[in-house]
Design a protein around this motif. Structure first.
Motif, short mmCIF file in Angstrom:
data_model
loop_
_atom_site.label_atom_id
_atom_site.label_comp_id
_atom_site.label_asym_id
_atom_site.label_seq_id
_atom_site.Cartn_x
_atom_site.Cartn_y
_atom_site.Cartn_z
N TRP A 18 73.41 61.72 37.78
CA TRP A 18 72.08 61.97 37.22
C TRP A 18 71.13 60.80 37.52
O TRP A 18 69.97 61.00 37.91
CB TRP A 18 72.19 62.19 35.71
N ASN A 27 71.13 72.43 28.16
CA ASN A 27 71.34 71.26 29.01
C ASN A 27 70.12 70.36 29.15
O ASN A 27 68.98 70.81 29.08
CB ASN A 27 71.80 71.71 30.40
N HIS A 74 68.43 63.32 26.17
CA HIS A 74 67.89 63.77 27.46
C HIS A 74 67.03 65.00 27.30
O HIS A 74 66.00 65.14 27.99
CB HIS A 74 69.06 64.05 28.43
N ASP A 111 75.12 67.97 30.44
CA ASP A 111 75.33 69.28 31.04
C ASP A 111 76.46 69.96 30.29
O ASP A 111 77.61 69.95 30.71
CB ASP A 111 75.67 69.11 32.53
N GLN A 116 70.02 60.72 41.16
CA GLN A 116 69.05 61.78 41.41
C GLN A 116 67.70 61.44 40.80
O GLN A 116 66.64 61.70 41.40
CB GLN A 116 69.57 63.11 40.88
N ALA A 150 70.18 76.91 30.32
CA ALA A 150 68.75 76.72 30.11
C ALA A 150 68.42 76.42 28.66
O ALA A 150 67.38 75.84 28.35
CB ALA A 150 67.98 77.96 30.57
N ASP A 195 64.40 64.99 36.68
CA ASP A 195 62.96 64.78 36.83
C ASP A 195 62.38 64.24 35.52
O ASP A 195 62.18 64.98 34.56
CB ASP A 195 62.27 66.09 37.22
N ASP A 218 70.23 67.78 31.81
CA ASP A 218 70.58 66.97 32.98
C ASP A 218 69.55 67.04 34.10
O ASP A 218 69.81 66.56 35.21
CB ASP A 218 71.97 67.36 33.51
N ASN A 219 68.39 67.62 33.83
CA ASN A 219 67.32 67.60 34.83
C ASN A 219 66.91 66.15 35.11
O ASN A 219 66.49 65.44 34.20
CB ASN A 219 66.12 68.40 34.32
N GLN A 262 62.91 65.61 28.24
CA GLN A 262 62.45 66.73 29.05
C GLN A 262 61.48 67.62 28.29
O GLN A 262 60.39 67.94 28.78
CB GLN A 262 63.66 67.55 29.51
#
Length: 475
Positions: A410, A375, A184, A205, A413, A372, A380, A377-378, A188
């Motif tokens: 997740w 993780n 993940h 996360d 979202q 920051a 987007d 788990d964003n 990102q």
């Protein structure tokens, strides 16, 4: 003569690699490869064995301390690249371990003809639950959090360019647990680096999971005198009752719980009516199970991490939560203890800290600095989707350590941000597997385990001919 490999040279290299057999001398010559901020420490030919072809094994140190292993097929390279993540806190090169047993991290790619690579994520350790390497060491935390992903890719591509005189034409990343977190993070931080990403049981996360949730689990199972409330005997008792009440909730009695959210278990049937015994649960034991099911929250009732321990995971509690009669297992306390001492907070509390020290009113906010760094788990995924990337995410419904409810949250979202699930499905496929332990380490009902899964075949079909995955079960 030293081979100078630069990003410009790689960009100019032919897209189609040389498929002919490479010589032993070409492998050992990689010892002289020069790369920015990286040093080749060894290069040797490894003979074919089992399902693996002969390959050139190259070890590299990317400064300051990321140990990387790259394996380059000596013949029949398919022109593509496969990178694997690691398990737990990593620290052991060339293998991934999510807690139960060693697996060859690069095997799924190498046996298919990919050039492959992995790393120790930037530190050495004797165990994947050891965290002392991170004490007052922000560089190591950064490497573990995200930098080792990009550095492993950079080094591997340089060696591919030197060995085959050409660049890889496709790249896949695969990992489970911490490797799933890395998957993940890759989507990102490096949205154009991998064409395909496979994420299994993602601990995406880490601060919420390993600090907040695991501290909650440990505190809930610790009596006032420090003893363990629920042990292996109670786990078996609870598991049998759960299966009795839930097996048929999906319409089929097959020893599998298709979705634990579809069954409401009443453990009052196990409550002791007289003296406590091995065949019933006392008040403290019932209270612990209730806390495990609901997951962490603060005094105001605010949920601090989604969901709790799923019904159907009880056969695996010995490994993660309770231990067994022989004293083996119970990995969660070691994970949260080391994470809290050395990794979770901006200022490390050190070896005196225990999971019983975690404060659910104040400590979650103190985790933000390191979240920051670690993780992924964003939800987007817009940049990864815009780059055309494809992602397979899978999780076992019987996972007692990395809750499947976080993965569901997740995904929901991500679908909302993408404009709906139909749009997200163009790039992301989610598979929830009934009865599967964390990363399939232990065999579950019907023998389902990691060996039952094959996400690589559908990923290849998705990337190569556009066929969206319908299943990840091995045929």
């Amino acid at each position: 003569m030293k081979q100078h490999v630069t990003a410009m040279a790689l960009a100019m290299a032919a897209a189609v690699p040389a498929y002919a057999q490479q010589s032993d001398e070409a492998c050992t010559a990689l010892r002289d490869t020069v790369m920015d901020a990286a040093v080749v420490t060894s290069a040797r030919v490894m003979p074919a064995a089992d399902t693996l072809p002969a390959y050139c094994e190259v070890r590299v140190t990317a400064r300051p301390a990321i140990s990387i292993e790259v394996r380059l097929p000596m013949q029949d390279w398919n022109g593509k690249y496969y990178q694997s993540g690691c398990g737990g806190f990593c620290g052991i090169l060339g293998r991934a371990d999510a807690g139960g047993g060693w697996v060859n991290a690069m095997r799924p790619g190498l046996e298919r003809g990919y050039a492959t690579a992995t790393s120790d994520s930037g530190h050495h350790a004797l165990s994947v639950t050891e965290g002392s390497w991170a004490m007052n060491n922000p560089n190591a935390e950064r490497d573990w959090g995200w930098r080792s992903i990009g550095e492993t890719h950079r080094v591997a591509q340089a060696l591919i360019g030197a060995f085959y005189d050409g660049a890889s034409e496709q790249a896949i990343f695969q990992g489970c647990s911490t490797g799933g977190r890395m998957a993940h993070v890759a989507a990102q931080r490096y949205p154009e680096m991998f064409d395909g990403i496979i994420s299994g049981a993602p601990a995406m996360d880490y601060t919420g999971l390993v600090a907040t949730k695991m501290a909650w689990l440990v505190q809930a199972n610790t009596a006032a005198d420090g003893s363990q409330i629920i042990g292996p005997g109670e786990a078996t008792l609870i598991g049998d009752e759960v299966m009795k009440q839930c097996d048929g909730a999906d319409g089929t009695e097959d020893g599998l719980i298709a979705d634990p959210r579809a069954c409401s278990v009443d453990l009052a049937t196990l409550a002791c009516t007289g003296e406590d015994s091995a065949s019933c649960l006392g008040e403290a034991e019932l209270a612990t199970v209730a806390k495990w099911r609901e997951g962490p929250h603060n005094a105001a009732g605010e949920q601090l991490y989604p969901g709790g321990i799923p019904e159907g995971s009880e056969p695996f509690w010995w490994l993660w939560l309770t231990g067994n009669d022989q004293g083996a297992g119970r990995s969660i306390p070691a994970f949260v203890e080391n994470f809290g001492r050395y990794m979770a907070f901006a200022t490390d509390p050190g070896p005196e800290w225990t999971p019983l020290d975690f404060d659910f009113e104040t400590d979650p906010a103190r985790l933000e600095t390191m979240s920051a760094v670690y993780n992924g788990d964003n939800p987007d995924l817009s940049e990864f989707r815009a780059a055309g990337g494809k992602m397979i995410v899978w999780h076992g419904w019987a996972d007692a350590i990395v809750t499947p409810y976080k993965t569901i949250e997740w995904y929901d979202q991500a679908a909302e941000l993408a404009g709906g699930e139909d749009t997200l499905k163009e790039n992301v496929a989610l598979f929830m597997v009934p009865g599967l332990d964390h990363c399939g380490i232990l065999p579950g009902p019907g023998g389902i385990s990691a060996a039952s899964l094959d996400p690589m075949t559908p990923m290849e079909a998705w990337l190569n001919d556009g066929t969206r995955p319908a299943s990840i079960l091995a045929e």
